[in-house]
Design a protein around this motif. Structure first.
Motif, PDB file in Angstrom:
ATOM      1  N   ILE A 122       0.864  -1.184   0.000  1.00 46.18           N
ATOM      2  CA  ILE A 122       0.000   0.000   0.000  1.00 46.18           C
ATOM      3  C   ILE A 122       0.895   1.226   0.000  1.00 46.18           C
ATOM      4  O   ILE A 122       1.613   1.488   0.974  1.00 46.18           O
ATOM      5  CB  ILE A 122      -0.938   0.024   1.214  1.00 46.18           C
ATOM      6  N   GLY A 123       0.871   1.974  -1.078  1.00 46.13           N
ATOM      7  CA  GLY A 123       1.764   3.109  -1.196  1.00 46.13           C
ATOM      8  C   GLY A 123       3.194   2.621  -1.253  1.00 46.13           C
ATOM      9  O   GLY A 123       3.549   1.759  -2.046  1.00 46.13           O
ATOM     10  N   GLY A 124       4.026   3.149  -0.410  1.00 47.98           N
ATOM     11  CA  GLY A 124       5.411   2.705  -0.364  1.00 47.98           C
ATOM     12  C   GLY A 124       5.698   1.716   0.745  1.00 47.98           C
ATOM     13  O   GLY A 124       6.858   1.401   1.010  1.00 47.98           O
ATOM     14  N   PHE A 125       4.645   1.209   1.395  1.00 48.98           N
ATOM     15  CA  PHE A 125       4.823   0.302   2.528  1.00 48.98           C
ATOM     16  C   PHE A 125       4.362  -1.108   2.158  1.00 48.98           C
ATOM     17  O   PHE A 125       3.415  -1.294   1.388  1.00 48.98           O
ATOM     18  CB  PHE A 125       4.030   0.801   3.743  1.00 48.98           C
ATOM     19  N   SER A 126       5.041  -2.075   2.728  1.00 46.62           N
ATOM     20  CA  SER A 126       4.670  -3.481   2.538  1.00 46.62           C
ATOM     21  C   SER A 126       4.401  -4.114   3.895  1.00 46.62           C
ATOM     22  O   SER A 126       4.968  -3.699   4.913  1.00 46.62           O
ATOM     23  CB  SER A 126       5.787  -4.238   1.812  1.00 46.62           C
ATOM     24  N   PHE A 127       3.551  -5.144   3.886  1.00 41.54           N
ATOM     25  CA  PHE A 127       3.172  -5.809   5.130  1.00 41.54           C
ATOM     26  C   PHE A 127       2.854  -7.267   4.830  1.00 41.54           C
ATOM     27  O   PHE A 127       2.329  -7.592   3.759  1.00 41.54           O
ATOM     28  CB  PHE A 127       1.957  -5.127   5.757  1.00 41.54           C
ATOM     29  N   GLN A 128       3.192  -8.137   5.772  1.00 35.85           N
ATOM     30  CA  GLN A 128       2.942  -9.568   5.630  1.00 35.85           C
ATOM     31  C   GLN A 128       1.826  -9.979   6.591  1.00 35.85           C
ATOM     32  O   GLN A 128       2.060 -10.157   7.790  1.00 35.85           O
ATOM     33  CB  GLN A 128       4.222 -10.358   5.929  1.00 35.85           C
ATOM     34  N   PRO A 129       0.589 -10.134   6.099  1.00 33.95           N
ATOM     35  CA  PRO A 129      -0.548 -10.411   6.984  1.00 33.95           C
ATOM     36  C   PRO A 129      -0.419 -11.701   7.784  1.00 33.95           C
ATOM     37  O   PRO A 129      -0.987 -11.805   8.865  1.00 33.95           O
ATOM     38  CB  PRO A 129      -1.732 -10.482   6.008  1.00 33.95           C
ATOM     39  N   SER A 130       0.302 -12.677   7.245  1.00 34.86           N
ATOM     40  CA  SER A 130       0.424 -13.948   7.967  1.00 34.86           C
ATOM     41  C   SER A 130       1.133 -13.772   9.299  1.00 34.86           C
ATOM     42  O   SER A 130       0.906 -14.551  10.233  1.00 34.86           O
ATOM     43  CB  SER A 130       1.168 -14.968   7.100  1.00 34.86           C
ATOM     44  N   GLU A 131       2.004 -12.763   9.421  1.00 35.40           N
ATOM     45  CA  GLU A 131       2.664 -12.505  10.702  1.00 35.40           C
ATOM     46  C   GLU A 131       1.661 -11.991  11.726  1.00 35.40           C
ATOM     47  O   GLU A 131       1.681 -12.381  12.894  1.00 35.40           O
ATOM     48  CB  GLU A 131       3.797 -11.496  10.517  1.00 35.40           C
ATOM     49  N   ALA A 132       0.757 -11.103  11.279  1.00 42.42           N
ATOM     50  CA  ALA A 132      -0.286 -10.615  12.180  1.00 42.42           C
ATOM     51  C   ALA A 132      -1.243 -11.731  12.565  1.00 42.42           C
ATOM     52  O   ALA A 132      -1.793 -11.738  13.680  1.00 42.42           O
ATOM     53  CB  ALA A 132      -1.050  -9.467  11.521  1.00 42.42           C
ATOM     54  N   ALA A 133      -1.444 -12.691  11.651  1.00 41.20           N
ATOM     55  CA  ALA A 133      -2.358 -13.798  11.928  1.00 41.20           C
ATOM     56  C   ALA A 133      -1.857 -14.664  13.075  1.00 41.20           C
ATOM     57  O   ALA A 133      -2.656 -15.226  13.843  1.00 41.20           O
ATOM     58  CB  ALA A 133      -2.549 -14.642  10.667  1.00 41.20           C
ATOM     59  N   LYS A 134      -0.542 -14.795  13.225  1.00 45.23           N
ATOM     60  CA  LYS A 134       0.010 -15.586  14.334  1.00 45.23           C
ATOM     61  C   LYS A 134      -0.391 -14.991  15.676  1.00 45.23           C
ATOM     62  O   LYS A 134      -0.863 -15.701  16.578  1.00 45.23           O
ATOM     63  CB  LYS A 134       1.533 -15.656  14.219  1.00 45.23           C
ATOM     64  N   LEU A 135      -0.196 -13.679  15.816  1.00 39.38           N
ATOM     65  CA  LEU A 135      -0.541 -13.016  17.077  1.00 39.38           C
ATOM     66  C   LEU A 135      -2.045 -13.019  17.303  1.00 39.38           C
ATOM     67  O   LEU A 135      -2.513 -13.265  18.427  1.00 39.38           O
ATOM     68  CB  LEU A 135      -0.010 -11.582  17.066  1.00 39.38           C
ATOM     69  N   ALA A 136      -2.809 -12.758  16.249  1.00 42.10           N
ATOM     70  CA  ALA A 136      -4.268 -12.723  16.383  1.00 42.10           C
ATOM     71  C   ALA A 136      -4.803 -14.087  16.806  1.00 42.10           C
ATOM     72  O   ALA A 136      -5.681 -14.182  17.679  1.00 42.10           O
ATOM     73  CB  ALA A 136      -4.905 -12.296  15.059  1.00 42.10           C
ATOM     74  N   LEU A 137      -4.297 -15.160  16.205  1.00 42.41           N
ATOM     75  CA  LEU A 137      -4.758 -16.506  16.555  1.00 42.41           C
ATOM     76  C   LEU A 137      -4.420 -16.840  17.999  1.00 42.41           C
ATOM     77  O   LEU A 137      -5.234 -17.447  18.709  1.00 42.41           O
ATOM     78  CB  LEU A 137      -4.133 -17.530  15.608  1.00 42.41           C
ATOM     79  N   ALA A 138      -3.229 -16.443  18.464  1.00 42.76           N
ATOM     80  CA  ALA A 138      -2.825 -16.742  19.839  1.00 42.76           C
ATOM     81  C   ALA A 138      -3.720 -16.030  20.850  1.00 42.76           C
ATOM     82  O   ALA A 138      -4.207 -16.646  21.811  1.00 42.76           O
ATOM     83  CB  ALA A 138      -1.363 -16.351  20.054  1.00 42.76           C
ATOM     84  N   VAL A 139      -3.974 -14.727  20.637  1.00 41.82           N
ATOM     85  CA  VAL A 139      -4.766 -13.949  21.600  1.00 41.82           C
ATOM     86  C   VAL A 139      -6.234 -14.343  21.530  1.00 41.82           C
ATOM     87  O   VAL A 139      -6.879 -14.592  22.563  1.00 41.82           O
ATOM     88  CB  VAL A 139      -4.596 -12.441  21.325  1.00 41.82           C
ATOM     89  N   TRP A 140      -6.793 -14.408  20.311  1.00 40.41           N
ATOM     90  CA  TRP A 140      -8.214 -14.743  20.173  1.00 40.41           C
ATOM     91  C   TRP A 140      -8.489 -16.176  20.632  1.00 40.41           C
ATOM     92  O   TRP A 140      -9.480 -16.435  21.315  1.00 40.41           O
ATOM     93  CB  TRP A 140      -8.648 -14.563  18.725  1.00 40.41           C
TER      94      TRP A 140
END
Length: 401
Positions: A122-140
């Motif tokens: 998005i724009g000049g930034f990149s992000f890897q959603p699978s990394e966020a999924a690890k934390l989200a799965l652990a907390v949820w």
């Protein structure tokens, strides 16, 4: 002899548990995390400096990785101020956002890199959603299991909705062909179930199903089959699949006891693909030697002890399960990476937490540590409150109240 061994074991276990764990766990986790992050920023700069000479400049990675490290540390200490109840309140938002981001990977915002479609630009930034999924799965997942705490003796109450949502996340990542992250997510899911008291026979059955699925995903991909063949010593493929692994071993062997010196690696001169990412441990071993490699492993052991203390002493199911899942994620991924670069496992493309290049991976790992630090702070706060509460016990006869 038996009594001596028992005393030694009890002393070791007492040290692991920690008589003053509420006071020491926080600082043990913080110290090991800060040290690993600092080593990671330095090693990413060293490993990528040569290949960046003709492009962005030798110090480009210091700017990018350093900024992500600073932002991640700020987020870590910010999350450490949260209460566990606050984390639980936002857990549904986390998992829904993670699923939405994983779906966006397959839109025009997504991009394929090195055969894996797991990035959003998005724009000049990149992000890897699978990394966020690890934390989200652990907390949820920990929140869901804590809500159903009294119903966890039932098989269906334990697995629903945790397992369906977890499988959905795994399938979305698998569609992006990132099998390494799939293995980590399955580890997180298994840790959630195990720490909640799920019966081992069901876990073993689920693990067998998972292994069959991973084997099927491997056999249906020529690239993965070639990697398995290379791991088994068959290097005659036209792509030379043993090249990366062999040069990684050369790097580790060249390092010896004390290493060639920081910045003096020879293999980083375009001999090892992804030298600053998946194979950064080999560059670390070449430049810092066996002593440096053991130092990093020791820091991961220290982090494990700190996380274990928080989980073991927790009287709250959410805290225990969430900490166990985060520990399985970070330490399990570190094991997979080190085993991969040393030849114990085939090359599966798993970065080394805190050390490998990658802003989103570093930020999510630091935020995960921040979540556990919030648990350690809450334990310490409750311990201080109990110490300051005056005793209400009735004094014995003949004593002064």
């Amino acid at each position: 002899m038996t009594s001596t061994r028992q005393r030694w074991w009890h002393r070791l276990w007492g040290w692991l548990e920690g008589a003053q764990a509420s006071r020491t766990s926080y600082f043990l986790i913080v110290a090991s995390t800060l040290a690993l992050t600092a080593i990671g920023v330095i090693m990413v700069l060293s490993a990528s400096s040569v290949e960046n000479i003709g492009g962005q400049g030798s110090y480009a990675s210091l700017t990018s990785q350093g900024v992500y490290a600073v932002v991640g540390l700020v987020m870590m200490f910010w999350l450490s101020r949260w209460r566990p109840d606050t984390l639980r309140r936002y857990s549904w938002i986390l998992v829904i956002a993670a699923i939405v981001l994983l779906v966006l990977v397959f839109t025009p915002l997504g991009r394929e890199i090195n055969g894996n479609r797991n990035w959003i630009f998005i724009g000049g930034f990149s992000f890897q959603p699978s990394e966020a999924a690890k934390l989200a799965l652990a907390v949820w997942g920990a929140h869901i299991l804590a809500v159903k705490e009294r119903l966890l003796t039932s098989f269906w109450h334990t697995v629903i909705p945790l397992v369906p949502v977890g499988v959905l996340i795994v399938l979305l990542v698998l569609l992006g062909k990132d099998l390494g992250t799939v293995l980590v997510l399955l580890t997180v899911l298994a840790a959630l179930l195990f720490t909640s008291g799920f019966r081992l026979r069901y876990l073993f059955a689920g693990g067998a199903v998972g292994l069959v699925a991973v084997a099927a995903a491997t056999l249906t991909s020529e690239n993965r089959r070639v990697r398995i063949d290379a791991w088994m010593g068959q290097c005659d493929h036209v792509t030379d699949p043993c090249y990366q692994y062999e040069h990684g071993i050369y790097a580790l062997a060249t390092g010896g006891w004390w290493g060639a010196g920081l910045g003096q690696s020879r293999q980083k001169w375009s001999y090892i693909p992804e030298a600053e990412n998946d194979f950064i441990f080999t560059i670390l071993g070449e430049e810092l030697g066996l002593i440096g490699a053991l130092l990093v492993i020791g820091l991961f052991v220290a982090l494990t002890i700190g996380l274990f203390r928080v989980a073991y002493r927790a009287d709250n199911l959410f805290v225990r399960v969430c900490t166990g899942a985060i520990m399985a994620w970070l330490i399990g991924q570190a094991f997979l990476n080190i085993a991969m670069v040393t030849g114990l496992l085939p090359v599966i493309g798993v970065p080394l937490p805190f050390i490998s290049a990658g802003g989103s991976a570093l930020m999510m790992a630091l935020m995960a540590v921040g979540v556990v630090l919030s648990f350690a702070r809450d334990e310490r706060r409750r311990a201080l409150e109990s110490e300051s509460t005056p005793s209400t016990t009735t004094p014995k006869k003949g004593t002064v109240a």
